[in-house]
Design a protein around this motif. Structure first.
Motif, PDB file in Angstrom:
ATOM      1  N   ILE A 162       0.851  -1.182   0.000  1.00 41.97           N
ATOM      2  CA  ILE A 162       0.000   0.000   0.000  1.00 41.97           C
ATOM      3  C   ILE A 162       0.889   1.234   0.000  1.00 41.97           C
ATOM      4  O   ILE A 162       1.776   1.376   0.847  1.00 41.97           O
ATOM      5  CB  ILE A 162      -0.914   0.048   1.240  1.00 41.97           C
ATOM      6  N   HIS A 163       0.653   2.126  -0.961  1.00 41.24           N
ATOM      7  CA  HIS A 163       1.354   3.409  -0.998  1.00 41.24           C
ATOM      8  C   HIS A 163       0.305   4.506  -0.882  1.00 41.24           C
ATOM      9  O   HIS A 163      -0.645   4.566  -1.674  1.00 41.24           O
ATOM     10  CB  HIS A 163       2.171   3.540  -2.280  1.00 41.24           C
ATOM     11  N   TYR A 164       0.493   5.363   0.125  1.00 44.30           N
ATOM     12  CA  TYR A 164      -0.502   6.371   0.477  1.00 44.30           C
ATOM     13  C   TYR A 164       0.234   7.539   1.120  1.00 44.30           C
ATOM     14  O   TYR A 164       1.269   7.335   1.769  1.00 44.30           O
ATOM     15  CB  TYR A 164      -1.523   5.761   1.440  1.00 44.30           C
ATOM     16  N   PRO A 165      -0.261   8.778   0.977  1.00 39.81           N
ATOM     17  CA  PRO A 165       0.495   9.941   1.460  1.00 39.81           C
ATOM     18  C   PRO A 165       0.614  10.085   2.971  1.00 39.81           C
ATOM     19  O   PRO A 165       1.352  10.961   3.435  1.00 39.81           O
ATOM     20  CB  PRO A 165      -0.295  11.138   0.875  1.00 39.81           C
ATOM     21  N   SER A 166      -0.090   9.278   3.747  1.00 39.98           N
ATOM     22  CA  SER A 166       0.027   9.328   5.204  1.00 39.98           C
ATOM     23  C   SER A 166       0.501   7.975   5.728  1.00 39.98           C
ATOM     24  O   SER A 166       0.262   6.944   5.086  1.00 39.98           O
ATOM     25  CB  SER A 166      -1.315   9.688   5.855  1.00 39.98           C
ATOM     26  N   PRO A 167       1.161   7.944   6.893  1.00 39.64           N
ATOM     27  CA  PRO A 167       1.618   6.669   7.444  1.00 39.64           C
ATOM     28  C   PRO A 167       0.443   5.748   7.779  1.00 39.64           C
ATOM     29  O   PRO A 167      -0.678   6.202   7.996  1.00 39.64           O
ATOM     30  CB  PRO A 167       2.365   7.083   8.727  1.00 39.64           C
ATOM     31  N   PHE A 168       0.735   4.472   7.807  1.00 36.78           N
ATOM     32  CA  PHE A 168      -0.244   3.473   8.238  1.00 36.78           C
ATOM     33  C   PHE A 168      -0.066   3.268   9.740  1.00 36.78           C
ATOM     34  O   PHE A 168       1.012   2.899  10.207  1.00 36.78           O
ATOM     35  CB  PHE A 168      -0.015   2.160   7.495  1.00 36.78           C
ATOM     36  N   ASP A 200       2.989  13.179   4.306  1.00 36.20           N
ATOM     37  CA  ASP A 200       2.579  13.626   5.633  1.00 36.20           C
ATOM     38  C   ASP A 200       3.309  12.752   6.638  1.00 36.20           C
ATOM     39  O   ASP A 200       2.982  11.580   6.809  1.00 36.20           O
ATOM     40  CB  ASP A 200       1.067  13.478   5.788  1.00 36.20           C
ATOM     41  N   ARG A 201       4.315  13.295   7.305  1.00 42.59           N
ATOM     42  CA  ARG A 201       5.217  12.471   8.111  1.00 42.59           C
ATOM     43  C   ARG A 201       4.925  12.527   9.604  1.00 42.59           C
ATOM     44  O   ARG A 201       5.804  12.319  10.438  1.00 42.59           O
ATOM     45  CB  ARG A 201       6.661  12.870   7.824  1.00 42.59           C
ATOM     46  N   ARG A 202       3.697  12.788   9.931  1.00 43.88           N
ATOM     47  CA  ARG A 202       3.304  12.718  11.333  1.00 43.88           C
ATOM     48  C   ARG A 202       2.942  11.280  11.677  1.00 43.88           C
ATOM     49  O   ARG A 202       2.495  10.519  10.835  1.00 43.88           O
ATOM     50  CB  ARG A 202       2.106  13.637  11.593  1.00 43.88           C
ATOM     51  N   ASN A 203       3.126  10.926  12.912  1.00 47.29           N
ATOM     52  CA  ASN A 203       2.803   9.589  13.404  1.00 47.29           C
ATOM     53  C   ASN A 203       3.666   8.535  12.714  1.00 47.29           C
ATOM     54  O   ASN A 203       4.809   8.777  12.398  1.00 47.29           O
ATOM     55  CB  ASN A 203       1.311   9.312  13.245  1.00 47.29           C
ATOM     56  N   GLY A 204       3.110   7.357  12.472  1.00 48.43           N
ATOM     57  CA  GLY A 204       3.894   6.262  11.933  1.00 48.43           C
ATOM     58  C   GLY A 204       4.005   5.136  12.938  1.00 48.43           C
ATOM     59  O   GLY A 204       3.544   5.228  14.077  1.00 48.43           O
ATOM     60  N   ALA A 205       4.650   4.064  12.540  1.00 52.96           N
ATOM     61  CA  ALA A 205       4.799   2.899  13.408  1.00 52.96           C
ATOM     62  C   ALA A 205       5.929   3.120  14.408  1.00 52.96           C
ATOM     63  O   ALA A 205       7.014   3.554  14.022  1.00 52.96           O
ATOM     64  CB  ALA A 205       5.084   1.659  12.571  1.00 52.96           C
ATOM     65  N   PRO A 206       5.702   2.841  15.682  1.00 52.81           N
ATOM     66  CA  PRO A 206       6.806   2.935  16.638  1.00 52.81           C
ATOM     67  C   PRO A 206       7.794   1.801  16.398  1.00 52.81           C
ATOM     68  O   PRO A 206       7.409   0.703  15.979  1.00 52.81           O
ATOM     69  CB  PRO A 206       6.112   2.787  17.996  1.00 52.81           C
ATOM     70  N   ASN A 235       7.806   6.145  13.263  1.00 47.37           N
ATOM     71  CA  ASN A 235       7.390   7.383  13.917  1.00 47.37           C
ATOM     72  C   ASN A 235       8.607   8.231  14.286  1.00 47.37           C
ATOM     73  O   ASN A 235       9.433   7.820  15.101  1.00 47.37           O
ATOM     74  CB  ASN A 235       6.584   7.048  15.178  1.00 47.37           C
ATOM     75  N   PRO A 236       8.736   9.438  13.710  1.00 45.81           N
ATOM     76  CA  PRO A 236       9.924  10.264  13.989  1.00 45.81           C
ATOM     77  C   PRO A 236       9.874  10.923  15.363  1.00 45.81           C
ATOM     78  O   PRO A 236      10.879  11.455  15.832  1.00 45.81           O
ATOM     79  CB  PRO A 236       9.878  11.321  12.885  1.00 45.81           C
ATOM     80  N   TYR A 237       8.710  10.881  16.013  1.00 41.81           N
ATOM     81  CA  TYR A 237       8.561  11.561  17.298  1.00 41.81           C
ATOM     82  C   TYR A 237       8.718  10.608  18.486  1.00 41.81           C
ATOM     83  O   TYR A 237       8.672  11.042  19.624  1.00 41.81           O
ATOM     84  CB  TYR A 237       7.191  12.243  17.367  1.00 41.81           C
ATOM     85  N   SER A 290      12.925   9.274   9.247  1.00 36.42           N
ATOM     86  CA  SER A 290      14.110  10.036   9.634  1.00 36.42           C
ATOM     87  C   SER A 290      14.693   9.493  10.925  1.00 36.42           C
ATOM     88  O   SER A 290      13.984   8.903  11.744  1.00 36.42           O
ATOM     89  CB  SER A 290      13.748  11.517   9.823  1.00 36.42           C
ATOM     90  N   VAL A 291      15.991   9.676  11.098  1.00 38.66           N
ATOM     91  CA  VAL A 291      16.645   9.278  12.341  1.00 38.66           C
ATOM     92  C   VAL A 291      16.318  10.326  13.404  1.00 38.66           C
ATOM     93  O   VAL A 291      16.567  11.515  13.192  1.00 38.66           O
ATOM     94  CB  VAL A 291      18.166   9.181  12.159  1.00 38.66           C
ATOM     95  N   PRO A 292      15.736   9.926  14.533  1.00 39.55           N
ATOM     96  CA  PRO A 292      15.382  10.916  15.552  1.00 39.55           C
ATOM     97  C   PRO A 292      16.611  11.634  16.088  1.00 39.55           C
ATOM     98  O   PRO A 292      17.706  11.086  16.123  1.00 39.55           O
ATOM     99  CB  PRO A 292      14.728  10.062  16.651  1.00 39.55           C
TER     100      PRO A 292
END
Length: 217
Positions: free
Chosen positions: A115-121, A149-155, A177-179, A206-208
């Motif tokens: 799946i390719h989509y502009p927001s994280p799964f 949209d690089r908010r959230n993401g998988a921990p 998840n970059p955060y 990204s690398v935190p």
């Protein structure tokens, strides 16, 4: 582009890749003879979540032998009631979640899901376990590794759960998840998990700041 499958033609066709709107794709699948095992759809037009869920349900119904699905989507947009605004329709971008894929849980033969989509799964540990139980033969699992949209993401701590849920996984793609504070990948045991893993794609992750997470692969 309009595509149709004439009954009786291409009787040996098992895999199909094409570009169309999501509703056109659903209509196309309803013309098939239930012989398709692999689908690759590039959908350039915006769709609603309901339309994508309908495509998933149609896929399950029309392709009972499905073992591979590759899907590229633009943002899902929910159109709010225009009467409540002074301007034109106001669109709300929606995240991608297991709820959209839920009809696919009935496809027990599924081995490839991209799946390719502009927001994280985003999914919980329980949802990872649910997917693993539904797809015991999964070998390639790529879930939105390159969102804009690089908010959230998988921990990163979800890796052990993915390893346990999908013991046959060869290709894994996801956005981290970059955060999340940098740290270990949890209880990940490389000697017993991810034994079949050949490719790990973290896309645009990204690398935190403050250090590099430790992933014992």
């Amino acid at each position: 582009m309009d595509i149709s499958i004439v009954e009786g033609h291409f009787r040996s066709l098992r895999r199909l890749g094409w570009t169309s709107g999501i509703n056109q794709a659903s209509a196309l699948l309803q013309q098939t003879s239930r012989q398709l095992e692999g689908l690759a759809l590039n959908c350039p037009e915006s769709s609603s979540q309901e339309e994508v869920e309908d495509f998933m349900a149609t896929t399950v119904r029309c392709c009972p032998e499905l073992d591979s699905l590759c899907l590229t989507l633009p943002r899902l947009t929910e159109i709010l009631d225009p009467e409540s605004w002074d301007t034109e329709y106001f669109g709300v971008h929606k995240p991608f979640s297991l709820e959209i894929l839920r009809p696919l849980l009935a496809c027990g033969r599924l081995r490839v899901l991209r799946i390719h989509y502009p927001s994280p799964f985003n999914c919980s540990t329980m949802e990872i376990e649910e997917m693993g139980a539904a797809w015991p033969n999964m070998e390639q699992l790529v879930l939105c590794p390159d969102p804009s949209d690089r908010r959230n993401g998988a921990p990163i701590s979800s890796l052990p759960h993915i390893a346990t849920a999908f013991p046959r996984i060869r290709v894994l793609g996801l956005y981290l998840n970059p955060y999340e504070p940098p740290g270990s990948a949890g209880d990940l045991f490389p000697e017993g998990q991810f034994r079949a893993l050949r490719e790990l794609n973290v896309g645009t992750s990204s690398v935190p700041y403050g250090g590099t997470p430790s992933v014992g692969l």
